[in-house]
Design an enzyme around this catalytic site. Structure first.
Site, mmCIF file in Angstrom:
data_model
loop_
_atom_site.group_PDB
_atom_site.id
_atom_site.type_symbol
_atom_site.label_atom_id
_atom_site.label_comp_id
_atom_site.label_asym_id
_atom_site.label_seq_id
_atom_site.Cartn_x
_atom_site.Cartn_y
_atom_site.Cartn_z
ATOM 1 N N ASP A 225 0.850 -1.196 0.000
ATOM 2 C CA ASP A 225 0.000 0.000 0.000
ATOM 3 C C ASP A 225 0.883 1.243 0.000
ATOM 4 O O ASP A 225 1.862 1.324 0.753
ATOM 5 C CB ASP A 225 -0.907 0.003 1.238
ATOM 6 C CG ASP A 225 -1.970 1.077 1.146
ATOM 7 O OD1 ASP A 225 -2.916 0.910 0.359
ATOM 8 O OD2 ASP A 225 -1.843 2.095 1.858
ATOM 9 N N GLU A 268 -4.738 2.495 -4.556
ATOM 10 C CA GLU A 268 -3.273 2.575 -4.414
ATOM 11 C C GLU A 268 -2.689 1.296 -3.816
ATOM 12 O O GLU A 268 -1.537 1.281 -3.383
ATOM 13 C CB GLU A 268 -2.887 3.783 -3.554
ATOM 14 C CG GLU A 268 -3.283 3.687 -2.091
ATOM 15 C CD GLU A 268 -4.680 4.215 -1.807
ATOM 16 O OE1 GLU A 268 -4.953 4.551 -0.641
ATOM 17 O OE2 GLU A 268 -5.500 4.299 -2.744
#
Length: 357
Positions: A225, A268
């Site tokens: 992440d 993301e």
């Protein structure tokens, strides 16, 4: 060319061949139309077709010649997986190619299916066309006929490997093959980053875990992440955020092996499927990836953007899975996600490993 020895007929041989045929003017003229009681048939379209086809034929025989140009040779090919663990995958072949299909690590195209032999069959170019050769497998069929040595592959051939894997072989020119490859990539890759899609990950992960359990080889998963990515979008704009995502994916791809599967899992969040790596080896790789991303300097709107990533690591346990304690693909993703959460909660820009319970 030596005649292929293929004697045993497969049950699929009874299916009708759906190859389109060319219609001649005389065949068009001979067509009959059955009219049911109370119905009317409009024969004008059929008559017009016959006249048009006949006129074109007459022009090609002696009158004005039709405009034509030389077509490129159809010497490129694709193998499309129709059934089995690699369903919808497309393999491209070009003149001079020789590839082995099988479930073993030594096969160029690895098919993780129990009924496929380690080295099952070879597809090769012999100078004038493509052939398929059986390598002493549990069974290879082309259009329903058992291949006992080798057999030519016509365009449209249906190939079966073992009991559960079916493919289609097609010939194309180079441009046609390129377009088909682009269509396949559009279906399995993220348009922004070029990483694979989440759906592709789950299909591939299931196959890799099955292979891992049979051969007692590990599989690892990294959940990644981008830290505080919302701040990047808010400060620099979404176009800059897209550029950051592309740069991070490009950096990860430079370090990963060709067989590693890099996926945009959502927003993301990324993940990487690692064949043959246990938790310790995956941790070493994850730390390398984390450091390389932290060193990136990404230009955006006249400024420089620096980002970091947090990584969660989980690995399969082949011994437990072989003994019937397999966690499955869903559990492996959950474990990697749990480790990622620990990394985020621990301050970000770090890697955590989830050990199997």
């Amino acid at each position: 060319m030596v005649e292929a020895r293929a004697e045993t007929q497969h049950p699929l041989a009874g299916y009708a061949d759906d190859t389109p045929t060319e219609t001649t003017p005389s065949e068009v003229a001979r067509r009959t139309v059955t009219v049911a009681v109370g119905e009317r048939a409009d024969l004008s379209a059929l008559a017009a077709e016959a006249r048009t086809t006949g006129a074109l034929g007459a022009a090609s025989r002696g009158g004005a010649q039709p405009i034509a140009h030389a077509l490129p040779p159809r010497d490129h090919a694709t193998l499309t997986f129709v059934e089995g663990p690699m369903r919808c995958a497309v393999v491209t072949l070009s003149p001079g190619t020789s590839i082995i299909l099988g479930r073993g690590a030594e096969a160029a195209i690895r098919v993780p299916e129990n009924t496929v032999s380690r080295q099952h069959a070879r597809v090769r170019w012999d100078g004038s066309g493509y052939l398929i050769e059986d390598l002493g497998s549990a069974g290879t069929w082309v259009n329903g006929w058992r291949v006992t040595s080798w057999r030519p592959l016509p365009s449209g051939a249906r190939i079966q490997l073992g009991a559960k894997v079916r493919l289609r072989f097609d010939l194309h020119d180079e441009q046609e093959q390129r377009v088909l490859t682009e269509l396949y990539d559009a279906a399995v890759r993220d348009a922004l980053t070029g990483a694979y899609t989440r759906r592709y990950l789950h299909e591939r992960l299931h196959a890799e875990l099955s292979y891992s359990a049979r051969h007692k080889t590990p599989v690892a998963l990294l959940m990644i992440d981008l830290d505080l990515f919302k701040d990047v979008n808010d400060h620099f704009g979404h176009q800059a955020g897209d550029a950051v995502l592309r740069m991070v994916v490009a950096q990860l791809r430079q370090t990963l092996r060709p067989e590693d599967v890099l996926v945009r899992y959502g927003g993301e969040e990324l993940c990487v499927l690692l064949r043959g790596l246990d938790a310790a080896s995956a941790l070493v790789l994850a730390e390398r990836l984390r450091a390389e991303v932290a060193a990136l300097c990404i230009p955006a709107n006249g400024e420089e953007v620096h980002v970091t990533i947090s990584i969660g690591v989980a690995a399969s346990d082949p011994e437990r899975e072989a003994a019937g304690a397999a966690s499955g693909s869903t559990s492996l993703v959950e474990r990697a996600d749990r480790a990622l959460y620990r990394a985020k909660r621990g301050g970000r820009n770090r890697t955590c490993v989830d050990e199997p319970s």
